[in-house]
Scaffold this active site. Structure first.
Site, mmCIF file in Angstrom:
data_model
loop_
_atom_site.group_PDB
_atom_site.id
_atom_site.type_symbol
_atom_site.label_atom_id
_atom_site.label_comp_id
_atom_site.label_asym_id
_atom_site.label_seq_id
_atom_site.Cartn_x
_atom_site.Cartn_y
_atom_site.Cartn_z
ATOM 1 N N HIS A 281 -2.669 -7.219 2.696
ATOM 2 C CA HIS A 281 -2.592 -7.780 4.056
ATOM 3 C C HIS A 281 -3.604 -7.184 5.020
ATOM 4 O O HIS A 281 -3.750 -7.650 6.144
ATOM 5 C CB HIS A 281 -1.159 -7.695 4.607
ATOM 6 C CG HIS A 281 -0.717 -6.342 5.068
ATOM 7 N ND1 HIS A 281 -0.662 -5.989 6.391
ATOM 8 C CD2 HIS A 281 -0.291 -5.253 4.380
ATOM 9 C CE1 HIS A 281 -0.195 -4.752 6.506
ATOM 10 N NE2 HIS A 281 0.028 -4.289 5.295
ATOM 11 N N ASN B 106 -6.610 5.090 9.675
ATOM 12 C CA ASN B 106 -6.154 3.834 10.259
ATOM 13 C C ASN B 106 -6.151 3.841 11.781
ATOM 14 O O ASN B 106 -6.184 2.792 12.399
ATOM 15 C CB ASN B 106 -4.748 3.493 9.744
ATOM 16 C CG ASN B 106 -3.819 4.679 9.782
ATOM 17 O OD1 ASN B 106 -4.054 5.705 9.146
ATOM 18 N ND2 ASN B 106 -2.761 4.562 10.552
ATOM 19 N N SER C 48 -4.168 -2.505 -0.216
ATOM 20 C CA SER C 48 -3.100 -3.398 0.266
ATOM 21 C C SER C 48 -3.687 -4.732 0.716
ATOM 22 O O SER C 48 -4.636 -4.759 1.513
ATOM 23 C CB SER C 48 -2.383 -2.708 1.428
ATOM 24 O OG SER C 48 -1.432 -3.576 1.983
ATOM 25 N N CYS D 219 2.913 1.968 13.149
ATOM 26 C CA CYS D 219 4.158 2.639 12.795
ATOM 27 C C CYS D 219 4.591 3.624 13.864
ATOM 28 O O CYS D 219 5.767 3.920 13.991
ATOM 29 C CB CYS D 219 3.997 3.385 11.484
ATOM 30 S SG CYS D 219 3.143 2.406 10.280
ATOM 31 N N THR E 258 10.259 -8.216 -11.574
ATOM 32 C CA THR E 258 9.642 -9.518 -11.842
ATOM 33 C C THR E 258 8.368 -9.666 -11.013
ATOM 34 O O THR E 258 8.361 -9.398 -9.812
ATOM 35 C CB THR E 258 10.648 -10.648 -11.510
ATOM 36 O OG1 THR E 258 11.783 -10.459 -12.349
ATOM 37 C CG2 THR E 258 10.048 -12.021 -11.755
ATOM 38 N N GLN F 146 -7.347 1.084 4.332
ATOM 39 C CA GLN F 146 -8.141 0.598 5.469
ATOM 40 C C GLN F 146 -9.581 0.242 5.093
ATOM 41 O O GLN F 146 -10.291 -0.329 5.915
ATOM 42 C CB GLN F 146 -8.160 1.644 6.596
ATOM 43 C CG GLN F 146 -6.839 1.774 7.332
ATOM 44 C CD GLN F 146 -6.492 0.538 8.164
ATOM 45 O OE1 GLN F 146 -7.354 -0.240 8.579
ATOM 46 N NE2 GLN F 146 -5.208 0.337 8.415
ATOM 47 N N GLY G 60 0.841 -1.193 0.000
ATOM 48 C CA GLY G 60 0.000 0.000 0.000
ATOM 49 C C GLY G 60 0.875 1.241 0.000
ATOM 50 O O GLY G 60 0.577 2.237 -0.673
ATOM 51 N N THR G 61 1.959 1.172 0.740
ATOM 52 C CA THR G 61 2.892 2.311 0.801
ATOM 53 C C THR G 61 3.418 2.635 -0.594
ATOM 54 O O THR G 61 3.494 3.804 -0.991
ATOM 55 C CB THR G 61 4.072 1.967 1.745
ATOM 56 O OG1 THR G 61 3.549 1.702 3.043
ATOM 57 C CG2 THR G 61 5.082 3.091 1.806
HETATM 58 N N1 PLP Z 1 -2.243 3.590 4.264
HETATM 59 C C1 PLP Z 1 -2.944 3.268 5.360
HETATM 60 C C2 PLP Z 1 -4.166 4.058 5.701
HETATM 61 C C3 PLP Z 1 -2.546 2.204 6.168
HETATM 62 O O1 PLP Z 1 -3.248 1.886 7.251
HETATM 63 C C4 PLP Z 1 -1.381 1.483 5.808
HETATM 64 C C5 PLP Z 1 -0.876 0.393 6.672
HETATM 65 O O2 PLP Z 1 -0.943 0.459 7.878
HETATM 66 C C6 PLP Z 1 -0.696 1.852 4.643
HETATM 67 C C7 PLP Z 1 -1.156 2.907 3.905
HETATM 68 C C8 PLP Z 1 0.522 1.118 4.206
HETATM 69 O O3 PLP Z 1 0.194 -0.116 3.620
HETATM 70 P P1 PLP Z 1 1.313 -1.269 3.523
HETATM 71 O O4 PLP Z 1 1.421 -1.839 4.913
HETATM 72 O O5 PLP Z 1 0.769 -2.258 2.545
HETATM 73 O O6 PLP Z 1 2.562 -0.626 3.071
#
Ligand code: PLP
Length: 387
Positions: free
Chosen positions: A201, A151, A199, A325, A237, A179, A71-72
């Site tokens: 996970h 989040n 994302s 985080c 890849t 989220q 997601g990042t």
């Molecule tokens: N954006 C939000 C709102 C999130 O909650 C998170 C993960 O906690 C991310 C982005 C980042 O996603 P990823 O863990 O897949 O890098």
């Protein structure tokens, strides 16, 4: 006693059906999706099937999905990719003051590169005011990025209205939906967004795989350069097992979404009601209704969140103090501060995020444990409730 997982906003357990869908792509179907032979073709077919499943979940064309490594990465790609592409047209970006670090820190980076970023304030519930957005758009604005749901506190933004305001001024709109995808309905056409990050996970898929929805016709500069994968937009890849896992997770989410929402919502309400009965001197943070069905975030007065987390962990409950985080730092969360919560109260933040495998019995056990933990910590606290 069986440990209880209450941290689904940090990550979710991989669904057993997702694991089994992925396995053959680590084993006999290990081919590189770019290879022309039969193993490559099977890998490419599986990737395209996954793309269709993800597209179905968010109601877009499969060609509008670009797989990423998280997601990042999807957030970085959206912001840096559009900024780079449109820098000749303008240098102004608008975001909110409660974004995940994936957006916030990327914006700070872009500021160093000469872009101007406006961080919109939020009200005490974590909501952006659409009038503030209207006021801040200038001739220089090239992108607006506002998260779908937060989040930490779970507040859901009025994305449709915000995207409409952006489009009235001819500005592109990105939302970080990490989220929300898999937790509530997310329909990119209904929301009217141009870019959206997700994302795997966060909805029972594997870690290290995400996607960016890029509306057809929107031009973007690649973030990662190299081979021609993902239509020359994301080199590297292809992560076939990961993408297959994301596809399976999307398929399960499409099937189960209403049940997941009802299940989380009923547990959430049971928990909030129980807290109101059993706990003193605390506030619910975020919006009471416009919030993710599985999010209960509170600030407990006169104690420090990390100690509460550690004692809960000893009792077998995995919770969070907000964003995974920021855990480990003693700074109060930027989200709670932006919502105007007193910094001392913000130190006592606790986030419980519920998921498909949680039960009423777990909620009841938590409601027995938390007041005892809080009582013990308050007895040691230098800040005491006034009698
Ligand atoms: N954006 C939000 C709102 C999130 O909650 C998170 C993960 O906690 C991310 C982005 C980042 O996603 P990823 O863990 O897949 O890098």
């Amino acid at each position: 006693m069986k440990p209880v997982y209450f941290d689904h906003a940090a990550t979710t357990p991989v669904h057993p059906e997702v694991v089994s869908a992925m396995l053959s792509y680590f084993g006999e179907n290990f081919g590189n999706a770019s290879s022309l032979h039969f193993l490559g073709q099977e890998a490419a077919r599986a990737v395209e099937e996954a793309r269709e499943k993800v597209a179905r979940l968010i109601n877009c064309d499969p060609r509008e999905i670009i797989f990423t490594g998280s997601g990042t990465e999807a957030d970085n790609f959206a912001l840096k990719g559009i900024a780079e592409k449109l820098k000749a047209r303008g240098n102004h970006i608008i975001t909110s003051s409660i974004e995940h670090h994936a957006v916030e820190v990327t914006c700070r980076y872009l500021e160093k590169k000469g872009f101007k970023v406006t961080y919109l304030p939020v009200d005490r519930y974590g909501l952006v005011d659409p009038d503030d957005l209207k006021r801040e758009i200038t001739e220089q604005t090239i992108l607006i990025s506002i998260m779908h749901a937060n989040n930490e506190v779970g507040t859901i933004q009025p994305i449709k209205e915000l995207a409409q305001i952006a489009h009235e001024k001819g500005v592109l709109f990105h939302t970080d939906a990490v989220q929300t995808v898999g937790s509530i309905p997310v329909d990119v056409r209904e929301l009217g967004v141009d870019l959206l990050s997700l994302s795997a996970h966060k909805f029972y898929g594997p870690k290290g795989v995400g996607a960016l929805f890029l509306r057809k016709g929107v031009a973007i500069e690649p973030l990662i350069h190299g081979g021609g994968q993902e239509k020359n937009l994301r080199a590297g890849t292809t992560n076939v097992p990961g993408i297959v896992g994301l596809g399976k997770a999307a398929e399960l989410a499409s099937k189960e979404l209403s049940w997941r929402m009802e299940h989380s919502l009923s547990l959430r309400e049971r928990l909030i009601k129980g807290l109101e009965e059993k706990l003193t001197d605390f506030i619910l943070t975020g919006h009471r209704e416009k919030r993710l069905p599985g999010n209960v975030s509170i600030c407990v007065d006169y104690i420090e969140g990390e100690s509460m987390l550690l004692l809960l962990s000893i009792e077998g409950f995995a919770c969070s103090s907000g964003s995974a985080c920021t855990s480990g730092s003693l700074e109060p969360s930027h989200v709670l501060l932006a919502m105007g919560i007193d910094p001392q109260l913000a130190q006592g933040s606790l986030r419980i995020t519920l998921g498909r495998e949680n039960t009423e019995e777990e909620i009841d056990r938590f409601l027995e444990t938390l007041p005892k933990v809080v009582k013990r910590l308050r007895e040691m606290s230098p800040f005491k409730p006034k009698k």
